[in-house]
Motif scaffolding. Structure first.
Motif, PDB file in Angstrom:
ATOM      1  N   THR A  21      50.470   0.947   6.068  1.00 16.01           N
ATOM      2  CA  THR A  21      49.583  -0.337   6.182  1.00 16.01           C
ATOM      3  C   THR A  21      48.310   0.373   5.924  1.00 16.01           C
ATOM      4  O   THR A  21      47.600  -0.640   5.299  1.00 16.01           O
ATOM      5  CB  THR A  21      49.603  -0.502   7.738  1.00 16.01           C
ATOM      6  OG1 THR A  21      50.703  -0.824   8.250  1.00 16.01           O
ATOM      7  CG2 THR A  21      48.277  -1.533   8.046  1.00 16.01           C
ATOM      8  N   VAL A  22      47.895   1.533   6.069  1.00 17.36           N
ATOM      9  CA  VAL A  22      46.503   1.903   5.488  1.00 17.36           C
ATOM     10  C   VAL A  22      46.339   2.204   4.095  1.00 17.36           C
ATOM     11  O   VAL A  22      45.407   1.528   3.566  1.00 17.36           O
ATOM     12  CB  VAL A  22      46.404   3.556   6.186  1.00 17.36           C
ATOM     13  CG1 VAL A  22      45.168   4.354   5.386  1.00 17.36           C
ATOM     14  CG2 VAL A  22      46.126   3.633   7.584  1.00 17.36           C
ATOM     15  N   ILE A  23      47.599   2.316   3.214  1.00 22.79           N
ATOM     16  CA  ILE A  23      47.448   2.233   1.953  1.00 22.79           C
ATOM     17  C   ILE A  23      47.283   0.923   1.229  1.00 22.79           C
ATOM     18  O   ILE A  23      46.651   0.545   0.352  1.00 22.79           O
ATOM     19  CB  ILE A  23      48.653   3.123   1.061  1.00 22.79           C
ATOM     20  CG1 ILE A  23      48.233   4.899   1.609  1.00 22.79           C
ATOM     21  CG2 ILE A  23      48.610   3.094  -0.191  1.00 22.79           C
ATOM     22  CD1 ILE A  23      49.495   5.663   1.183  1.00 22.79           C
ATOM     23  N   PHE A  24      48.137   0.192   2.395  1.00 26.37           N
ATOM     24  CA  PHE A  24      48.229  -1.253   1.471  1.00 26.37           C
ATOM     25  C   PHE A  24      46.953  -1.970   1.650  1.00 26.37           C
ATOM     26  O   PHE A  24      46.371  -2.767   0.879  1.00 26.37           O
ATOM     27  CB  PHE A  24      48.969  -2.085   2.732  1.00 26.37           C
ATOM     28  CG  PHE A  24      49.228  -3.473   2.204  1.00 26.37           C
ATOM     29  CD1 PHE A  24      49.826  -4.065   0.983  1.00 26.37           C
ATOM     30  CD2 PHE A  24      48.656  -4.469   3.138  1.00 26.37           C
ATOM     31  CE1 PHE A  24      49.916  -5.328   0.722  1.00 26.37           C
ATOM     32  CE2 PHE A  24      48.665  -5.863   2.764  1.00 26.37           C
ATOM     33  CZ  PHE A  24      49.473  -6.317   1.449  1.00 26.37           C
ATOM     34  N   CYS A  25      46.025  -1.735   2.938  1.00 27.15           N
ATOM     35  CA  CYS A  25      44.732  -2.441   3.138  1.00 27.15           C
ATOM     36  C   CYS A  25      43.873  -1.717   2.437  1.00 27.15           C
ATOM     37  O   CYS A  25      42.620  -2.443   1.849  1.00 27.15           O
ATOM     38  CB  CYS A  25      44.353  -2.070   4.609  1.00 27.15           C
ATOM     39  SG  CYS A  25      45.497  -3.010   5.671  1.00 27.15           S
ATOM     40  N   PRO A 388      56.220   9.660  -3.131  1.00 23.40           N
ATOM     41  CA  PRO A 388      55.225   9.756  -4.310  1.00 23.40           C
ATOM     42  C   PRO A 388      54.392   8.513  -4.746  1.00 23.40           C
ATOM     43  O   PRO A 388      53.447   8.319  -5.167  1.00 23.40           O
ATOM     44  CB  PRO A 388      56.412  10.297  -5.337  1.00 23.40           C
ATOM     45  CG  PRO A 388      57.456  10.796  -4.617  1.00 23.40           C
ATOM     46  CD  PRO A 388      57.308  10.156  -3.002  1.00 23.40           C
ATOM     47  N   VAL A 389      55.144   7.572  -4.355  1.00 20.44           N
ATOM     48  CA  VAL A 389      54.583   6.297  -4.459  1.00 20.44           C
ATOM     49  C   VAL A 389      53.300   5.826  -3.940  1.00 20.44           C
ATOM     50  O   VAL A 389      52.286   5.644  -4.271  1.00 20.44           O
ATOM     51  CB  VAL A 389      55.517   4.887  -4.261  1.00 20.44           C
ATOM     52  CG1 VAL A 389      54.802   3.668  -4.674  1.00 20.44           C
ATOM     53  CG2 VAL A 389      56.777   5.100  -5.244  1.00 20.44           C
ATOM     54  N   LEU A 390      53.545   6.244  -2.546  1.00 17.75           N
ATOM     55  CA  LEU A 390      52.258   6.120  -1.612  1.00 17.75           C
ATOM     56  C   LEU A 390      51.187   6.934  -2.240  1.00 17.75           C
ATOM     57  O   LEU A 390      50.059   6.558  -2.181  1.00 17.75           O
ATOM     58  CB  LEU A 390      52.695   6.536  -0.214  1.00 17.75           C
ATOM     59  CG  LEU A 390      53.636   5.383   0.246  1.00 17.75           C
ATOM     60  CD1 LEU A 390      54.106   5.670   2.007  1.00 17.75           C
ATOM     61  CD2 LEU A 390      53.191   3.998   0.703  1.00 17.75           C
ATOM     62  N   GLU A 395      45.645   7.280  -4.784  1.00 21.09           N
ATOM     63  CA  GLU A 395      44.758   7.749  -5.888  1.00 21.09           C
ATOM     64  C   GLU A 395      43.932   6.649  -6.752  1.00 21.09           C
ATOM     65  O   GLU A 395      42.870   6.916  -7.158  1.00 21.09           O
ATOM     66  CB  GLU A 395      45.308   8.639  -6.686  1.00 21.09           C
ATOM     67  CG  GLU A 395      45.973  10.250  -5.955  1.00 21.09           C
ATOM     68  CD  GLU A 395      45.050  11.137  -6.073  1.00 21.09           C
ATOM     69  OE1 GLU A 395      44.068  10.949  -6.744  1.00 21.09           O
ATOM     70  OE2 GLU A 395      45.393  12.008  -5.438  1.00 21.09           O
ATOM     71  N   ILE A 396      44.521   5.749  -6.650  1.00 26.30           N
ATOM     72  CA  ILE A 396      44.236   4.511  -7.589  1.00 26.30           C
ATOM     73  C   ILE A 396      42.801   4.091  -7.441  1.00 26.30           C
ATOM     74  O   ILE A 396      42.142   4.112  -8.471  1.00 26.30           O
ATOM     75  CB  ILE A 396      45.206   3.257  -7.740  1.00 26.30           C
ATOM     76  CG1 ILE A 396      46.485   3.845  -8.403  1.00 26.30           C
ATOM     77  CG2 ILE A 396      44.750   1.980  -8.288  1.00 26.30           C
ATOM     78  CD1 ILE A 396      47.346   2.530  -8.481  1.00 26.30           C
ATOM     79  N   PRO A 397      42.094   3.707  -6.211  1.00 29.07           N
ATOM     80  CA  PRO A 397      40.918   3.383  -6.134  1.00 29.07           C
ATOM     81  C   PRO A 397      39.966   4.219  -6.409  1.00 29.07           C
ATOM     82  O   PRO A 397      38.801   4.032  -6.926  1.00 29.07           O
ATOM     83  CB  PRO A 397      40.653   3.012  -4.497  1.00 29.07           C
ATOM     84  CG  PRO A 397      42.381   2.476  -4.206  1.00 29.07           C
ATOM     85  CD  PRO A 397      43.067   3.786  -5.152  1.00 29.07           C
ATOM     86  N   TYR A 398      40.169   5.705  -6.312  1.00 32.63           N
ATOM     87  CA  TYR A 398      39.052   6.525  -6.586  1.00 32.63           C
ATOM     88  C   TYR A 398      39.337   6.595  -8.255  1.00 32.63           C
ATOM     89  O   TYR A 398      38.162   7.295  -8.713  1.00 32.63           O
ATOM     90  CB  TYR A 398      39.516   8.005  -5.903  1.00 32.63           C
ATOM     91  CG  TYR A 398      38.479   8.935  -6.449  1.00 32.63           C
ATOM     92  CD1 TYR A 398      37.208   8.899  -5.875  1.00 32.63           C
ATOM     93  CD2 TYR A 398      38.614  10.178  -7.245  1.00 32.63           C
ATOM     94  CE1 TYR A 398      36.274   9.923  -6.172  1.00 32.63           C
ATOM     95  CE2 TYR A 398      37.779  11.054  -7.255  1.00 32.63           C
ATOM     96  CZ  TYR A 398      36.691  11.004  -6.811  1.00 32.63           C
ATOM     97  OH  TYR A 398      35.583  11.843  -7.167  1.00 32.63           O
ATOM     98  N   ALA A 399      40.185   6.368  -8.788  1.00 33.16           N
ATOM     99  CA  ALA A 399      40.464   6.643 -10.365  1.00 33.16           C
ATOM    100  C   ALA A 399      39.758   5.529 -11.212  1.00 33.16           C
ATOM    101  O   ALA A 399      39.271   5.652 -12.121  1.00 33.16           O
ATOM    102  CB  ALA A 399      41.904   6.781 -10.593  1.00 33.16           C
TER     103      ALA A 399
END
Length: 564
Positions: A21-25, A388-390, A395-399
């Motif tokens: 839920t955290v990573i989805f939001c 690994p997917v999570l 990492e994506i938003p910071y990248a």
């Protein structure tokens, strides 16, 4: 507390849905909303009108030009420092490395203001020493070359860190074998060290390029006055001239920035294809080449570089803050601290900015700490095939460039939240949520590093003794990861307190941050006030970095960026 049905997994059942839920939001939902808006706009013909605008292609050209040459400057600066400080017998390596990291930790808009105060006909510092160009001379930094130069200074430490990590992993056996075969130091460096360190150099160059593409502070300060727009500043200008098609346009522009960032990383991968060097042997202790009589020349060059890229700009920034107005020569008769009195005691906007930045940074740092301790525990101790997917999604938003993330949250919260009907657009809450998303990976990395160093048998013994998850977390896990958690809090606070790119699009009256306040003061012509506020920000950055330096010995390897 309910436990997982798998005896080999002591995690509670609620932990996996909590992490998902955290990573989805924080990642999937805002970026999915941005992608959906861009695709819808393109299908409705919005892309055709945008792509036919000459200003867009000029912005793309300026973005690519400044980012490419900024990357080159970063590679030359960062690569040179990494080679000299890692491979050669230079004295004062720790101090030089710490000082070289400072420009990267200083906000980009502060860097731009410091260099403006150091150059041009209105420089208080140059006037004080009688070296200022004649009045009417152009400011050389208001150009593509000026933007690229400061990109290089701002991002050189990224190349330094990446290349240094590769150099520290070099196999001692290969270097010693080459020396025993009669190779000179130059041949060892050219034929063994540099080829093996190419992946680190290429990775640093790619990271620097992506950082340049998404940089807002430097092109906003240096480019907009000269009508030079990069994609991030073009997005900002479109929001300033808000119209019915603004959301569609900025979503497409954000997509273009993301594509340029991905292209930069893809080029890195293509460059390294076919150069997959595998090393066997002991590593972790770097080979040291002795410079002999040339050592003092190399040390002088390093200290001179620090003086030019750090000491001189910050000295000019202080001089500008002590001058009564921009362009007034600094002398014992004109020195004044009125700018500091103004921003600390009279300017309500700057007091609000201090309050907002410190509150947002503390809330982000400690709020993320709670989330990342649970997330880090799941990613390290869990046996889920989705881990690994999570981890990658986190990492994506910071990248991604901050301007892309800001647009994503504007699109997500432009309308009231469904069901509850509450709108957070234009409030401080949207900035806080965007900070949570942007700095989630920064907070997570030190905690994950700490969990990986813990012996699972400690927790397992407590579990077999009947301790529940909450008890194990409070009595064993949290105390053991506390040093890394403290570093996580300081890192997030340091970065968030100086942030501009995300908040530049999300702020409204009463929600200004320090980064926004500095930019607005400069934009309104109050250069000395902007300089004074910038000096206070630099002092805060140095204090936070020194605190991390003092904690470094107790932290897992890699938590403090400038430490080996």
């Amino acid at each position: 507390m309910a436990q997982s049905g798998n005896r080999g997994n002591s995690q509670p059942r609620w932990l996996f849905p909590f992490v998902v839920t955290v990573i989805f939001c924080l990642s999937v939902l805002p970026l999915g909303r941005l992608a959906a808006t861009g695709i819808a706009s393109a299908m409705q013909g919005g892309a055709r009108q945008l792509l036919s605008d000459p200003a867009l292609w000029q912005a793309v050209y300026d973005t690519l030009t400044t980012s490419f040459f900024g990357m080159i400057a970063a590679v030359l600066l960062g690569g040179g420092f990494a080679l000299l400080l890692t491979l050669f017998d230079i004295r004062g390596k720790a101090v030089l490395g710490f000082l070289f990291m400072l420009p990267t930790m200083i906000p980009p808009q502060v860097t731009a203001l410091a260099w403006i105060g150091m150059t041009g006909p209105s420089s208080a510092l140059l006037k004080a020493v009688g070296l200022a160009p004649p009045l009417g001379s152009p400011q050389p930094l208001y150009s593509v070359g000026g933007i690229a130069l400061l990109y290089g200074v701002q991002n050189a430490a990224l190349v330094y860190l990446s290349l240094r990590a590769g150099l520290l992993a070099l196999p001692r056996d290969a270097v010693e074998a080459a020396r025993l075969s009669g190779a000179s130091s130059w041949q060892v460096l050219k034929d063994v060290v540099l080829p093996l360190s190419l992946p680190g150099l290429a990775a640093g160059a790619a990271i620097a390029f992506v950082s340049c593409v998404g940089n807002f502070g430097i092109p906003a300060i240096l480019g907009i006055p000269a009508s030079i727009y990069t994609l991030p500043t073009l997005i900002y200008s479109k929001f300033a001239a808000f119209g019915p098609g603004t959301f569609a346009d900025v979503s497409l522009l954000s997509g273009m920035i993301a594509i340029l960032s991905i292209v930069g990383l893809t080029v890195e991968e293509r460059v390294l294809r076919g150069r997959d060097y595998r090393v066997i042997g002991l590593s972790g202790q770097v080979a040291v080449f002795r410079l002999g009589p040339w050592r003092w020349v190399a040390e002088m060059a390093l200290w001179l570089t620090i003086f030019v890229i750090l000491v001189m700009p910050l000295t000019a920034l202080v001089a500008s803050s002590l001058a009564p107005a921009y362009g007034v020569p600094l002398s014992p008769a004109t020195v004044t601290i009125k700018a500091y009195e103004e921003i600390l005691f009279r300017q309500a906007v700057t007091r609000t900015a201090f309050t907002n930045s410190i509150t947002l940074s503390l809330a982000t740092a400690f709020g993320l700490l709670v989330v990342t301790v649970l997330t880090g525990y799941f990613l390290v101790r869990g046996r889920s095939r989705f881990a690994p997917v999570l981890s990658a999604l986190a990492e994506i938003p910071y990248a991604l460039p901050g301007i892309v993330l800001a647009v994503a949250f504007i699109l997500l919260f432009a309308a009231p939240i469904p069901i509850v009907g509450i709108s957070i657009y234009g409030t401080i809450w949207i900035i806080l949520i965007a900070y949570f998303s942007s700095f989630f990976a920064v907070s997570l990395k030190p905690v994950v590093s700490a969990f990986r160093q813990l012996d699972p048998s400690l927790e397992e013994a407590a579990r077999l003794s009947g301790a529940g998850f909450g008890r194990r977390l409070a009595d064993i896990l949290v105390p053991l990861v506390a040093p890394a958690a403290g570093a996580s809090v300081i890192l997030v606070f340091l970065i968030a307190c100086n942030e501009l790119t995300v908040s530049a699009l999300l702020w409204s009256a009463g929600t200004q941050t320090l980064g926004v306040a500095i930019y607005n003061l400069d934009d309104s012509g109050s250069f000395n006030l902007a300089a004074a506020l910038s000096v206070l920000v630099v002092i805060m950055v140095v204090v936070m970095m020194l605190a991390l330096e003092l904690m470094a010995k107790r932290l897992p390897k890699g938590v403090v960026p400038w430490r080996s």
